[in-house]
Design a protein around this motif. Structure first.
Motif, PDB file in Angstrom:
ATOM      1  N   ARG A  33      -5.736  -5.559  -3.420  1.00 45.86           N
ATOM      2  CA  ARG A  33      -5.677  -7.197  -3.871  1.00 45.86           C
ATOM      3  C   ARG A  33      -6.664  -7.760  -3.332  1.00 45.86           C
ATOM      4  O   ARG A  33      -6.812  -8.929  -4.366  1.00 45.86           O
ATOM      5  CB  ARG A  33      -4.208  -7.347  -3.944  1.00 45.86           C
ATOM      6  CG  ARG A  33      -3.220  -6.801  -4.600  1.00 45.86           C
ATOM      7  CD  ARG A  33      -1.512  -7.425  -4.454  1.00 45.86           C
ATOM      8  NE  ARG A  33      -0.310  -6.692  -4.704  1.00 45.86           N
ATOM      9  CZ  ARG A  33       0.215  -6.388  -6.033  1.00 45.86           C
ATOM     10  NH1 ARG A  33      -0.054  -7.451  -6.581  1.00 45.86           N
ATOM     11  NH2 ARG A  33       0.989  -6.018  -6.537  1.00 45.86           N
ATOM     12  N   ASN A  42      -2.111  -1.362  -0.661  1.00 44.52           N
ATOM     13  CA  ASN A  42      -1.528  -2.460  -1.806  1.00 44.52           C
ATOM     14  C   ASN A  42      -2.212  -4.137  -1.300  1.00 44.52           C
ATOM     15  O   ASN A  42      -3.285  -4.947  -1.939  1.00 44.52           O
ATOM     16  CB  ASN A  42      -0.302  -1.946  -2.732  1.00 44.52           C
ATOM     17  CG  ASN A  42      -0.434  -3.166  -3.738  1.00 44.52           C
ATOM     18  OD1 ASN A  42       0.402  -3.931  -4.117  1.00 44.52           O
ATOM     19  ND2 ASN A  42      -0.874  -2.654  -4.921  1.00 44.52           N
ATOM     20  N   THR A  94       7.772   2.191  -4.916  1.00 44.38           N
ATOM     21  CA  THR A  94       6.281   2.416  -4.200  1.00 44.38           C
ATOM     22  C   THR A  94       6.058   3.532  -4.653  1.00 44.38           C
ATOM     23  O   THR A  94       4.846   3.511  -4.691  1.00 44.38           O
ATOM     24  CB  THR A  94       5.957   2.208  -3.306  1.00 44.38           C
ATOM     25  OG1 THR A  94       7.048   2.886  -1.898  1.00 44.38           O
ATOM     26  CG2 THR A  94       5.976   0.619  -1.886  1.00 44.38           C
ATOM     27  N   GLN A 129       3.903  -1.839  -7.043  1.00 40.96           N
ATOM     28  CA  GLN A 129       1.928  -2.286  -7.172  1.00 40.96           C
ATOM     29  C   GLN A 129       1.559  -3.231  -8.338  1.00 40.96           C
ATOM     30  O   GLN A 129       0.486  -3.254  -9.181  1.00 40.96           O
ATOM     31  CB  GLN A 129       1.491  -0.649  -7.029  1.00 40.96           C
ATOM     32  CG  GLN A 129       1.629   0.343  -6.040  1.00 40.96           C
ATOM     33  CD  GLN A 129       2.635   1.055  -5.463  1.00 40.96           C
ATOM     34  OE1 GLN A 129       3.638   0.215  -5.579  1.00 40.96           O
ATOM     35  NE2 GLN A 129       2.532   2.047  -4.851  1.00 40.96           N
TER      36      GLN A 129
END
Length: 281
Positions: A200, A196, A91, A153
């Motif tokens: 999304r 994240n 990450t 990501q």
């Protein structure tokens, strides 16, 4: 959003109605194994179907740490050797490995630098230093598992991983680009994954269990953490199989059992603090 598994309440489990045996003749149907879907497809209970070499159901896993080097890769290796479909990611903004001093780390970009390249470069720089601190041994393990570090990501979730190298351990069954369980190895990585997923916007409308197993970032603790993660994976996969055989049909039985299973696992591994939440792809 986070749930401490040690505070989980024990909900009464559903009792499945025993399935009547098929009418004779053929007795062979009594031994018929439950069928899963194609790689990356969903079966009737909403859990990604996967079959190992023996034909049994396997959950799909993803392991995550900061640089996709030490903790996530040890867990990736152990899960793959147990025939689980598995992916792994980091990450961080860049891959960082220890250098000659704390202010001189070795820095590499994700997705474009192989473990083999890192190994060759550090072997030329100072083989004695990087052998003594375990970096070369770690990279030797990593390059035997997959090509190079990937960044969470940047992962296009749900996109088939058709370009994934065949020799990557755990790639069989993970080609569909989705997983059932994400296991991070540090709380900041867990935060990054959860944030994240929210960013999304859940385009697939698909649940995923996000669990953090807190592991110190050294080689010895990574080995212990890898064993703990494999034990957790076995517990979760056993429960998923039980729910599939029970015929509940909606997958909620497994989802509801995860906090309880994690609490039981935490009692076996008290040195590995855990967090859990249900996210969405």
């Amino acid at each position: 959003m986070a749930t401490d598994p040690r505070l989980a309440r024990l909900d009464p489990r559903r009792i499945a109605t025993p399935t009547q045996p098929p009418p004779p003749p053929p007795p062979a149907q009594a031994d018929q194994k439950p069928l899963g879907g194609y790689d990356g497809a969903e079966d009737g209970d909403g859990i990604a179907a996967s079959q190992n070499e023996e034909g049994g159901f396997k959950l799909k896993f993803c392991t995550v740490c900061a640089s996709n080097q030490n903790r996530s890769m040890e867990a990736h290796l152990r899960l793959s050797l147990a025939s689980y479909p598995v992916l792994s990611f980091g990450t961080g903004s860049l891959v960082r490995l220890p250098g000659p001093s704390i202010t001189q780390p070795n820095v590499y970009p994700f997705n474009s630098t192989s473990y083999s390249t890192m190994y060759q470069e550090l072997s030329q720089k100072d083989p004695r230093l990087y052998r003594a601190n375990g970096i070369l041994s770690m990279l030797e393990r990593n390059l035997s598992v997959k090509w190079g570090p990937e960044r969470w990501q940047d992962w296009p979730i749900g996109k088939p991983r058709l370009d994934q190298q065949r020799e990557d351990k755990g790639s069989k069954g993970a080609e569909g680009g989705v997983v059932d369980v994400v296991i991070t190895c540090e709380e900041r990585c867990w935060d990054a994954v959860v944030d994240n997923l929210l960013e999304r916007g859940s385009p697939l409308n698909r649940p995923v269990h996000v669990i953090n197993v807190d592991i110190k970032d050294n080689h010895e603790e990574a080995l212990v953490g890898g064993k703990g993660i494999l034990d957790l994976a076995d517990s979760l996969n056993k429960a998923a199989n039980e729910e599939r055989r029970s015929g509940n049909g909606n997958g909620n039985g497994f989802d509801e059992r995860v906090p309880e299973l994690l609490a039981e696992w935490q009692e076996r591994w008290p040195q590995l603090p855990a967090l859990w939440t249900l996210g969405w792809f």
